[in-house]
Design a protein around this motif. Structure first.
Motif, PDB file in Angstrom:
ATOM      1  N   TYR A 140      16.139  65.902  22.535  1.00  0.00           N
ATOM      2  CA  TYR A 140      16.496  64.912  23.536  1.00  0.00           C
ATOM      3  C   TYR A 140      16.600  63.540  22.898  1.00  0.00           C
ATOM      4  CZ  TYR A 140      11.368  64.306  23.618  1.00  0.00           C
ATOM      5  OH  TYR A 140      10.062  64.115  23.278  1.00  0.00           O
ATOM      6  N   ASP A 141      16.971  62.538  23.699  1.00  0.00           N
ATOM      7  CA  ASP A 141      17.185  61.186  23.192  1.00  0.00           C
ATOM      8  C   ASP A 141      15.996  60.278  23.478  1.00  0.00           C
ATOM      9  OD1 ASP A 141      19.713  62.017  22.496  1.00  0.00           O
ATOM     10  OD2 ASP A 141      20.734  60.985  24.143  1.00  0.00           O
ATOM     11  N   SER A 142      15.715  59.419  22.525  1.00  0.00           N
ATOM     12  CA  SER A 142      14.844  58.264  22.756  1.00  0.00           C
ATOM     13  C   SER A 142      15.779  57.122  23.127  1.00  0.00           C
ATOM     14  CB  SER A 142      14.065  57.921  21.486  1.00  0.00           C
ATOM     15  OG  SER A 142      13.458  56.649  21.596  1.00  0.00           O
ATOM     16  N   ILE A 143      15.483  56.396  24.197  1.00  0.00           N
ATOM     17  CA  ILE A 143      16.422  55.389  24.689  1.00  0.00           C
ATOM     18  C   ILE A 143      15.779  54.012  24.844  1.00  0.00           C
ATOM     19  CG2 ILE A 143      17.960  57.016  25.844  1.00  0.00           C
ATOM     20  CD1 ILE A 143      16.499  56.432  28.463  1.00  0.00           C
ATOM     21  N   PHE A 144      16.567  52.985  24.516  1.00  0.00           N
ATOM     22  CA  PHE A 144      16.204  51.596  24.769  1.00  0.00           C
ATOM     23  C   PHE A 144      16.811  51.241  26.124  1.00  0.00           C
ATOM     24  CE2 PHE A 144      15.751  52.035  20.288  1.00  0.00           C
ATOM     25  CZ  PHE A 144      14.938  51.009  19.815  1.00  0.00           C
ATOM     26  N   VAL A 145      15.960  50.845  27.061  1.00  0.00           N
ATOM     27  CA  VAL A 145      16.392  50.589  28.437  1.00  0.00           C
ATOM     28  C   VAL A 145      16.252  49.098  28.763  1.00  0.00           C
ATOM     29  CG1 VAL A 145      15.973  51.135  30.861  1.00  0.00           C
ATOM     30  CG2 VAL A 145      15.695  52.904  29.118  1.00  0.00           C
ATOM     31  N   VAL A 146      17.286  48.525  29.383  1.00  0.00           N
ATOM     32  CA  VAL A 146      17.289  47.110  29.760  1.00  0.00           C
ATOM     33  C   VAL A 146      17.686  46.976  31.226  1.00  0.00           C
ATOM     34  CG1 VAL A 146      17.833  46.335  27.419  1.00  0.00           C
ATOM     35  CG2 VAL A 146      19.695  46.820  29.032  1.00  0.00           C
ATOM     36  N   PRO A 147      17.438  45.821  31.850  1.00  0.00           N
ATOM     37  CA  PRO A 147      17.884  45.621  33.227  1.00  0.00           C
ATOM     38  C   PRO A 147      19.415  45.641  33.308  1.00  0.00           C
ATOM     39  CG  PRO A 147      16.258  43.974  32.602  1.00  0.00           C
ATOM     40  CD  PRO A 147      16.659  44.677  31.346  1.00  0.00           C
ATOM     41  N   ARG A 249      19.758  50.195  32.767  1.00  0.00           N
ATOM     42  CA  ARG A 249      20.792  50.933  32.038  1.00  0.00           C
ATOM     43  C   ARG A 249      20.333  51.153  30.592  1.00  0.00           C
ATOM     44  NH1 ARG A 249      23.444  46.950  28.983  1.00  0.00           N
ATOM     45  NH2 ARG A 249      23.232  44.828  29.851  1.00  0.00           N
ATOM     46  N   VAL A 250      20.992  52.078  29.919  1.00  0.00           N
ATOM     47  CA  VAL A 250      20.654  52.407  28.533  1.00  0.00           C
ATOM     48  C   VAL A 250      21.440  51.496  27.591  1.00  0.00           C
ATOM     49  CG1 VAL A 250      20.687  54.192  26.753  1.00  0.00           C
ATOM     50  CG2 VAL A 250      20.153  54.806  29.131  1.00  0.00           C
ATOM     51  N   LEU A 251      20.723  50.805  26.729  1.00  0.00           N
ATOM     52  CA  LEU A 251      21.359  49.940  25.734  1.00  0.00           C
ATOM     53  C   LEU A 251      21.674  50.700  24.451  1.00  0.00           C
ATOM     54  CD1 LEU A 251      22.103  46.988  24.845  1.00  0.00           C
ATOM     55  CD2 LEU A 251      19.786  46.888  23.857  1.00  0.00           C
ATOM     56  N   HIS A 252      20.730  51.536  24.018  1.00  0.00           N
ATOM     57  CA  HIS A 252      20.891  52.252  22.747  1.00  0.00           C
ATOM     58  C   HIS A 252      20.111  53.556  22.821  1.00  0.00           C
ATOM     59  CE1 HIS A 252      21.500  52.887  18.472  1.00  0.00           C
ATOM     60  NE2 HIS A 252      20.194  52.987  18.276  1.00  0.00           N
ATOM     61  N   LYS A 253      20.600  54.584  22.172  1.00  0.00           N
ATOM     62  CA  LYS A 253      19.898  55.865  22.167  1.00  0.00           C
ATOM     63  C   LYS A 253      19.786  56.427  20.762  1.00  0.00           C
ATOM     64  CE  LYS A 253      24.052  58.565  23.312  1.00  0.00           C
ATOM     65  NZ  LYS A 253      24.661  59.505  24.297  1.00  0.00           N
ATOM     66  N   ILE A 254      18.723  57.167  20.542  1.00  0.00           N
ATOM     67  CA  ILE A 254      18.463  57.846  19.277  1.00  0.00           C
ATOM     68  C   ILE A 254      18.388  59.334  19.585  1.00  0.00           C
ATOM     69  CG2 ILE A 254      16.917  58.049  17.299  1.00  0.00           C
ATOM     70  CD1 ILE A 254      15.727  55.301  18.242  1.00  0.00           C
ATOM     71  N   SER A 255      19.279  60.092  19.048  1.00  0.00           N
ATOM     72  CA  SER A 255      19.351  61.524  19.347  1.00  0.00           C
ATOM     73  C   SER A 255      18.458  62.339  18.414  1.00  0.00           C
ATOM     74  CB  SER A 255      20.796  62.016  19.227  1.00  0.00           C
ATOM     75  OG  SER A 255      21.632  61.329  20.126  1.00  0.00           O
ATOM     76  N   GLY A 256      18.183  63.567  18.837  1.00  0.00           N
ATOM     77  CA  GLY A 256      17.515  64.527  17.960  1.00  0.00           C
ATOM     78  C   GLY A 256      16.007  64.560  17.998  1.00  0.00           C
ATOM     79  N   VAL A 257      15.392  63.993  19.047  1.00  0.00           N
ATOM     80  CA  VAL A 257      13.931  64.090  19.165  1.00  0.00           C
ATOM     81  C   VAL A 257      13.578  65.541  19.493  1.00  0.00           C
ATOM     82  CG1 VAL A 257      11.880  63.261  20.354  1.00  0.00           C
ATOM     83  CG2 VAL A 257      13.827  61.707  19.993  1.00  0.00           C
ATOM     84  N   PRO A 258      12.709  66.181  18.718  1.00  0.00           N
ATOM     85  CA  PRO A 258      12.401  67.603  18.964  1.00  0.00           C
ATOM     86  C   PRO A 258      11.713  67.830  20.309  1.00  0.00           C
ATOM     87  CG  PRO A 258      11.685  66.928  16.769  1.00  0.00           C
ATOM     88  CD  PRO A 258      12.018  65.673  17.521  1.00  0.00           C
TER      89      PRO A 258
END
Length: 324
Positions: A140-147, A249-258
């Protein structure tokens, strides 16, 4: 030859006497002759097990009435294996300690505790969870979330996107969270913003820790932080209400979290381990699937290679400056 931590796992059947010590020492021989052993020794091995198979089910924010649900899974597995199966509840740390201290044989764990279980108990992850809201099926993705009204925008590169966060306030989930700390910090290190997890204050103006996904996101919703980092599935109930979801909303995502998975202690003999894995995979069948989904909202279990599946978190830990 490796001596079993739990002692002997006896099988006495005329001319056959198998102990846990022999099973561990001859694991490769068993695998090469799996079909023969399955037919001849497996029924005796399972029937002669001297204590219940104990499985730890860690508490998670999206699971309620967990003991009752875990008991139902244990009952199902007991019928499949023909031996008693006991369900215990505890957090990831308690689960790893139970494996180390030989008070448990199996545990549902997230990726970093799974690595710790390998280090302390020589347990390995054999199955991973699949969820409908995972971007990568069992990653799954780790995500940076902003207003929603944030001035920050997703740029052409990760470096350009994350540069906007310099001097801003960050709400991490917790210092031990994979998607809510380890992977985001690893990304910041890779992009050259910080050297390690101990120097985050050289990039962010303010740092806080929500303690869980909901509180980290709440900091953004309430204007207490400019950005938060969480798992992608935390954008939905029970972590975030539909009303608050519309505010971020999602600003940036990092894919591949186990994905989380199931680890099995090395003291469980090969034949019993394989029977257990096959029994767990039967939870994927329509008639049994509710037992699985009721636990942690996962829809399926899939076989994975321990080292390959957990490699991304191993690398992220190293980047972030954690001890092995």
């Amino acid at each position: 030859m490796v001596v079993s931590k739990k002692g002997l796992w006896g099988v006495t059947g005329g001319l056959i006497v198998l102990t846990g010590m022999v099973l561990n020492g001859l694991e490769s021989m068993q695998m090469a002759n799996a079909n023969s052993l399955e037919n001849q020794a497996a029924p005796l091995l399972v029937a002669q097990r001297r204590q219940p198979l104990t499985i730890v089910f860690p508490t998670r924010s999206d699971s309620t009435d967990l003991q009752n649900k875990a008991n139902k899974v244990a009952t199902f597995l007991s019928k499949e294996l023909g031996i008693p199966v006991k369900a215990q509840i505890g957090d990831d740390t308690a689960a790893v300690e139970a494996l180390r201290a030989n008070r448990a044989d199996v545990a549902f764990l997230s990726s970093r505790p799974a690595l710790k279980a390998e280090q302390l108990a020589n347990a390995r992850l054999h199955l991973a969870e699949v969820r409908a809201n995972y971007s990568g099926r069992y990653t799954y993705d780790s995500i940076f979330v902003v207003p929603n009204n944030s001035p920050f925008r997703t740029r052409n590169t990760a470096k350009a996107t994350l540069e906007q966060l310099r001097g801003r306030s960050m709400a991490f989930t917790s210092p031990t969270s994979g998607s809510g700390f380890i992977f985001p910090v690893s990304e910041l290190v890779k992009q050259g913003f910080v050297p390690n997890r101990d120097r985050l204050d050289g990039f962010f103006g303010k740092i806080s820790y929500g303690g869980n996904y909901s509180k980290a996101l709440e900091a953004v919703v309430r204007g207490q932080a400019d950005v938060a980092v969480v798992s992608e599935y935390a954008l939905y109930p029970p972590y975030l209400s539909a009303e608050d979801r519309s505010k971020v909303r999602v600003l940036h995502k990092i894919s591949g979290v186990p994905a989380h998975g199931i680890v099995i202690d090395d003291d469980v003999p090969v034949i019993l381990r394989e029977k257990l894995i096959n029994a767990l995979l039967k939870l994927n069948k329509p008639e049994n699937n509710q037992l699985l989904t009721s636990l942690y909202n996962s829809t399926q279990l899939v076989r994975v290679d321990h080292t390959r599946h957990l490699k991304p978190v191993s690398e992220a830990l190293k980047n972030a400056g954690f001890e092995p």
